[in-house]
Design a protein around this motif. Structure first.
Motif, PDB file in Angstrom:
ATOM      1  N   GLN A  13      -6.971  50.823 -28.909  1.00  0.00           N
ATOM      2  CA  GLN A  13      -7.419  49.947 -27.838  1.00  0.00           C
ATOM      3  C   GLN A  13      -7.280  48.498 -28.280  1.00  0.00           C
ATOM      4  O   GLN A  13      -7.234  48.204 -29.477  1.00  0.00           O
ATOM      5  CB  GLN A  13      -8.881  50.208 -27.514  1.00  0.00           C
ATOM      6  N   SER A  14      -7.249  47.623 -27.313  1.00  0.00           N
ATOM      7  CA  SER A  14      -7.177  46.197 -27.593  1.00  0.00           C
ATOM      8  C   SER A  14      -8.347  45.775 -28.467  1.00  0.00           C
ATOM      9  O   SER A  14      -9.485  46.140 -28.223  1.00  0.00           O
ATOM     10  CB  SER A  14      -7.212  45.419 -26.273  1.00  0.00           C
ATOM     11  N   GLY A  15      -8.082  45.028 -29.508  1.00  0.00           N
ATOM     12  CA  GLY A  15      -9.119  44.517 -30.385  1.00  0.00           C
ATOM     13  C   GLY A  15      -9.470  45.423 -31.551  1.00  0.00           C
ATOM     14  O   GLY A  15     -10.224  45.024 -32.424  1.00  0.00           O
ATOM     15  N   ALA A  16      -8.929  46.649 -31.611  1.00  0.00           N
ATOM     16  CA  ALA A  16      -9.269  47.570 -32.690  1.00  0.00           C
ATOM     17  C   ALA A  16      -8.443  47.326 -33.948  1.00  0.00           C
ATOM     18  O   ALA A  16      -8.877  47.654 -35.038  1.00  0.00           O
ATOM     19  CB  ALA A  16      -9.086  49.016 -32.241  1.00  0.00           C
ATOM     20  N   PHE A  17      -7.270  46.751 -33.809  1.00  0.00           N
ATOM     21  CA  PHE A  17      -6.369  46.579 -34.961  1.00  0.00           C
ATOM     22  C   PHE A  17      -6.843  45.448 -35.862  1.00  0.00           C
ATOM     23  O   PHE A  17      -7.179  44.367 -35.404  1.00  0.00           O
ATOM     24  CB  PHE A  17      -4.954  46.279 -34.462  1.00  0.00           C
ATOM     25  N   VAL A  18      -6.858  45.715 -37.171  1.00  0.00           N
ATOM     26  CA  VAL A  18      -7.216  44.703 -38.162  1.00  0.00           C
ATOM     27  C   VAL A  18      -6.013  44.383 -39.037  1.00  0.00           C
ATOM     28  O   VAL A  18      -5.614  43.237 -39.142  1.00  0.00           O
ATOM     29  CB  VAL A  18      -8.400  45.158 -39.045  1.00  0.00           C
ATOM     30  N   ALA A  19      -5.422  45.410 -39.657  1.00  0.00           N
ATOM     31  CA  ALA A  19      -4.305  45.203 -40.578  1.00  0.00           C
ATOM     32  C   ALA A  19      -3.608  46.531 -40.824  1.00  0.00           C
ATOM     33  O   ALA A  19      -4.160  47.595 -40.545  1.00  0.00           O
ATOM     34  CB  ALA A  19      -4.805  44.624 -41.885  1.00  0.00           C
ATOM     35  N   CYS A  20      -2.387  46.461 -41.360  1.00  0.00           N
ATOM     36  CA  CYS A  20      -1.671  47.682 -41.721  1.00  0.00           C
ATOM     37  C   CYS A  20      -0.694  47.392 -42.852  1.00  0.00           C
ATOM     38  O   CYS A  20      -0.400  46.234 -43.155  1.00  0.00           O
ATOM     39  CB  CYS A  20      -0.932  48.262 -40.521  1.00  0.00           C
ATOM     40  N   ALA A  21      -0.205  48.446 -43.441  1.00  0.00           N
ATOM     41  CA  ALA A  21       0.810  48.340 -44.483  1.00  0.00           C
ATOM     42  C   ALA A  21       2.130  47.907 -43.846  1.00  0.00           C
ATOM     43  O   ALA A  21       2.356  48.151 -42.654  1.00  0.00           O
ATOM     44  CB  ALA A  21       0.974  49.684 -45.180  1.00  0.00           C
ATOM     45  N   PRO A  22       3.017  47.269 -44.598  1.00  0.00           N
ATOM     46  CA  PRO A  22       4.305  46.820 -44.039  1.00  0.00           C
ATOM     47  C   PRO A  22       5.157  47.966 -43.502  1.00  0.00           C
ATOM     48  O   PRO A  22       6.009  47.747 -42.641  1.00  0.00           O
ATOM     49  CB  PRO A  22       5.005  46.138 -45.210  1.00  0.00           C
TER      50      PRO A  22
END
Length: 67
Positions: A32-41
């Motif tokens: 959902q919108s706003g749930a993403f913080v960071a991820c691996a490349p």
């Protein structure tokens, strides 16, 4: 990279605990919108149409697709 898995870290819209999900080459995660913080490349990010029902349910028109 030759790794077959990558990490995605998520947080709720309100203050709370951050959660990590491990993705393999065959798993897809929709956020959902706003749930993403960071991820691996190695994680591929894309948007997906959530449909009109997303608007009425409060999740939004678009979802973030993580593979």
């Amino acid at each position: 990279s030759t790794s077959n898995s990558a990490a995605v870290r998520l947080a709720p819209a309100v203050e709370g605990e951050i959660v990590q999900h491990m993705l393999s080459g065959s798993r897809t995660l929709f956020l959902q919108s706003g749930a993403f913080v960071a991820c691996a490349p190695e994680v591929t990010l894309d948007t997906k149409w959530g449909g009109a029902k997303g608007f009425f349910s409060g999740t939004g028109f678009f979802l973030l697709k993580c593979t």
